[in-house]
Design an enzyme around this catalytic site. Structure first.
Site, PDB file in Angstrom:
ATOM      1  N   ASP A 137       0.833  -1.214   0.000  1.00 45.06           N
ATOM      2  CA  ASP A 137       0.000   0.000   0.000  1.00 45.06           C
ATOM      3  C   ASP A 137       0.866   1.262   0.000  1.00 45.06           C
ATOM      4  O   ASP A 137       0.388   2.340   0.378  1.00 45.06           O
ATOM      5  CB  ASP A 137      -0.919   0.015   1.229  1.00 45.06           C
ATOM      6  N   ASP A 196       4.179  -9.053   9.389  1.00 52.80           N
ATOM      7  CA  ASP A 196       4.408  -7.640   9.097  1.00 52.80           C
ATOM      8  C   ASP A 196       5.801  -7.462   8.515  1.00 52.80           C
ATOM      9  O   ASP A 196       6.653  -8.351   8.589  1.00 52.80           O
ATOM     10  CB  ASP A 196       4.253  -6.810  10.374  1.00 52.80           C
ATOM     11  N   ASP A 198       8.498  -6.075   9.281  1.00 52.65           N
ATOM     12  CA  ASP A 198       9.727  -6.190  10.078  1.00 52.65           C
ATOM     13  C   ASP A 198       9.890  -7.574  10.691  1.00 52.65           C
ATOM     14  O   ASP A 198      10.823  -7.792  11.483  1.00 52.65           O
ATOM     15  CB  ASP A 198       9.739  -5.137  11.184  1.00 52.65           C
ATOM     16  N   ASP A 290      -6.964  -7.277  13.985  1.00 52.76           N
ATOM     17  CA  ASP A 290      -6.523  -8.600  14.421  1.00 52.76           C
ATOM     18  C   ASP A 290      -7.323  -9.092  15.617  1.00 52.76           C
ATOM     19  O   ASP A 290      -7.805 -10.227  15.642  1.00 52.76           O
ATOM     20  CB  ASP A 290      -5.029  -8.577  14.737  1.00 52.76           C
TER      21      ASP A 290
END
Length: 539
Positions: A137, A196, A198, A290
Site C-alpha cells: 500500500d 508484518d 519487520d 486482528d
C-alpha cells in the site's frame, strides 16, 4: 514554618511574591469549598481508584497462579494436541503438504522490505505448495518500484511470489489482507500466515506451526511469540520489551491454556482460512482488526493455540513519535472494539457463560481499560492531589503494597531487566496519560478512534550508519533536528503540576511522597523534551 503555614491548608496565609490581599482571598475561597466539595469528591475518587487497583491485582494474581500451574503441571502443546511432522508422500510427493499462503502487508517499508520478503521466501516448505503475497500500500513511487523489483528477483528463482497493489488504502491493513484473499491463485490455500514487514520467521516456522492446524480441525489460529532484534538499542526499547514479554509470557499463555482464546497479535501467526471466512472475514471498523477477527472467530467456537517456543524476530519502535502512535492505536482500538462487541458477545449462544465473562471482564474491561485508567488517575492525579488535602485518606496497602506486587509480577517476563523496574514504573505512568486518553477516544468512538499511522521500521539503518565513519557528522545533526516535534506540552504541563505538588509536600506535608513525585516529575520532563528513544536523520 508550620506555625506560619499550616500543613492542612492548600493556601498558606502568605505566598512570596503575591499580594497579601490576593493570597488571603485565595485562602478563603479554598477553605470555603474544601470541606463540602473537594474532600468528598477526592475521597470518592480514591475509593474508585482503590477498587480498580484491587480488580487489577486480582487479575494479575489469577494469571500468576495459572502460569505457575501451566509451567509445572500442564502438558506441552504437542501432548495436548495431536502433532506429527508433515512429510512427502511416496506416491503423491509434496501433495501431502497443504497449500499455504504467506501475506506480507507493507506501507513505505524502505528499510525492511528485503528482510521480510527474503525471510518468507526462505521458508522450508515445498515451493509448489507455497504462495507468497506482498500486499503493498506504499504511496512512495520509488519504494513501490524497489519492492516490486525485489519480488521479481525472487520470482526469477522459482518462488511463487505475487506483488499486489490497490487503488486506495481503504481499510488500511485489514483492507489489504481482505482483498488479498480474493485472488484466484489463493483459492486452493488452506492456511494463511501473516508477517508484518519487520518480521523474520525462521525457515522451519511452517514446519512447526502447520501440523497443529492440520491434525486438529478445531484450531483456527496458531500464534508465535515475538522476539526483538533491537531490544538493546536504547532505554525506550528496553521498556517496551518488559511490557511485551509479560504479555506473551503470561497473558497469551494463560489465555491459550485456560480458554483456548487470546487476542491475535496481528502478525507472526497462522490462520485457518475457513475460520476467517466463517467469522465474517477481515473488518476495518477499528484499528485492531486482528483482535476483532480473533474475538469473532472465538464466538463461533474456534480455538486458538499460543506457542511460546515458536519465536519470530521483529523490531520495536525506537523513536518516541513512532511509539506514541503505536500505543494510541493499541489502546484506542481495543476500547472501541469493546464498545462495539459487548452486545454481540452477550447474545451469542455458541460459547459458555464463563467464557463470555472472561472475554468481557478479564480480556477487555480489566486489561484493556482499567489497567490504563487506574495507572494514570491514581498515581498521576489522585494521589498527588491528595497531598494538598490531608483530610483525604489513602491506605498504604492501596498506594504502595498492592502496586508493588503488581509491578513485581510484570517483571517475570524479562528477568534480565529487573534492575530497570523502577524506571519502568515511572515511564509507564507517563505513557498511561496517552493510553487513558486513547481509551476514552475509543470508548466514545470519537474522531481519532479510527486513526491509523503505520509504525516506522528502521531495520539496520542505525547499525549501518554507526559502522560507517562518514555517517558520524550526519548523526550529530540529529541532536538539533526538528526541536518542535520533540516538545510535548502535555507532559511538560504534568511535570509542572507534579513539581508544585512535590515542593508543597516537601515544605508542608507529612506524606514523604515527594521523593516519588520528584522522580516522576523528572520522567515527565525527559519525555516532555523528547529525550526518549533515538533520533534519526530524516530521509
Amino acid at each position: 514554618m508550620a506555625d506560619v503555614v499550616p500543613g492542612e491548608s492548600l493556601m498558606p496565609g502568605y505566598l512570596p511574591g503575591m499580594p497579601v490581599d490576593l493570597a488571603t482571598e485565595f485562602g478563603m475561597i479554598w477553605d470555603l469549598i474544601k470541606a463540602p466539595l473537594i474532600v468528598p469528591l477526592l475521597q470518592l475518587a480514591v475509593y474508585i481508584c482503590l477498587a480498580m487497583t484491587v480488580m487489577l491485582f486480582v487479575e494479575r494474581l489469577y494469571m500468576g497462579v495459572v502460569i505457575i500451574l501451566v509451567k509445572l503441571f500442564w502438558k506441552k502443546p504437542e501432548q495436548r494436541y495431536k502433532w506429527e511432522p508433515i512429510r512427502e508422500d511416496v506416491e503423491n510427493g509434496s501433495q501431502a503438504y497443504p497449500m499455504v499462503l504467506i501475506q506480507i502487508p507493507m506501507f513505505n517499508e524502505r528499510e525492511v522490505y528485503k528482510i521480510s520478503i527474503g525471510a518468507a521466501c526462505s521458508l522450508s516448505w515445498p515451493a509448489d505448495r507455497l504462495v507468497i503475497q506482498v500486499l503493498d500500500d506504499s504511496t512512495d513511487r520509488t519504494i513501490k518500484d524497489m519492492i516490486e523489483k525485489e519480488c521479481k528477483r525472487w520470482a526469477s528463482k522459482g518462488v511463487n511470489i505475487w506483488y499486489q497493489i490497490r487503488g486506495s488504502r481503504g481499510g488500511y491493513k485489514a483492507g489489504a489482507l481482505k482483498e488479498g484473499l480474493t485472488h484466484d491463485y489463493v483459492k486452493d490455500c488452506k492456511y494463511v500466515a501473516i508477517f508484518d514487514a519487520d518480521f523474520r520467521p525462521e525457515p522451519d516456522f511452517l514446519q512447526r506451526a502447520i501440523p497443529f492446524l492440520e491434525f486438529n480441525p478445531q484450531l483456527a489460529l496458531v500464534q508465535s511469540r515475538w522476539r526483538f532484534v533491537n531490544a538493546d538499542e536504547c532505554l525506550l526499547t528496553r521498556m517496551q520489551e518488559m511490557s511485551l514479554d509479560y504479555h506473551f509470557t503470561v497473558e497469551q499463555e494463560v489465555g491459550s491454556a485456560t480458554h483456548a482464546f487470546f487476542g491475535f497479535n496481528g502478525t507472526g501467526g497462522v490462520w485457518r482460512i475457513a475460520a476467517i471466512n466463517e467469522a465474517g472475514g477481515w473488518k476495518d471498523r477499528t484499528t485492531v482488526e486482528d483482535m476483532d477477527l480473533a474475538v469473532r472467530a472465538s464466538l463461533k467456537g474456534w480455538k486458538f493455540l499460543y506457542l511460546g517456543d515458536l519465536q519470530v524476530k521483529s523490531e520495536l519502535p525506537s523513536t518516541f513519535k513512532a511509539f506514541r502512535f503505536q500505543q494510541h492505536r493499541w489502546s484506542c482500538g481495543p476500547a472501541n472494539l469493546f464498545r462495539k462487541m459487548v452486545p454481540e458477545i452477550i447474545k451469542t449462544k455458541q460459547v459458555t457463560l464463563w467464557k463470555k465473562v472472561y472475554v468481557i471482564y478479564s480480556f477487555f474491561f480489566v486489561r484493556k481499560i482499567i489497567a490504563h485508567m487506574v495507572t494514570f488517575f491514581f498515581f498521576c492525579v489522585v494521589l498527588p492531589t491528595s497531598i494538598l488535602v490531608p483530610e483525604v485518606h489513602i491506605p498504604t496497602w492501596g498506594s504502595i503494597y498492592i502496586p508493588c506486587i503488581i509491578t513485581t509480577l510484570n517483571a517475570v517476563g524479562t528477568p534480565r531487566s529487573i534492575h530497570l523496574l523502577f524506571y519502568w514504573i515511572l515511564f509507564e505512568n507517563v505513557m498511561s496519560l496517552h493510553r487513558t486518553k486513547a481509551t476514552f477516544i475509543g470508548l466514545l468512538d470519537a474522531k481519532r478512534s479510527n486513526e491509523w499511522v503505520v509504525t516506522e521500521k528502521l531495520g539496520d539503518t542505525l547499525k549501518n550508519k554507526k559502522s560507517t565513519p562518514k555517517a558520524a557528522p550526519s548523526l550529530r545533526k540529529t541532536k538539533t533536528y526538528n526541536y518542535r516535534d520533540r516538545i510535548h506540552v502535555t507532559e511538560l504541563g504534568f511535570a509542572a503540576f507534579l513539581f508544585f505538588i512535590g515542593c508543597y509536600d516537601f515544605m508542608y506535608g507529612n506524606h514523604q511522597y515527594f521523593v516519588y513525585i520528584f522522580l516522576q516529575t523528572i520522567t515527565f520532563l525527559i519525555v516532555g523534551f523528547g529525550y526518549v528513544g533515538i533520533t534519526v536523520v530524516p530521509r
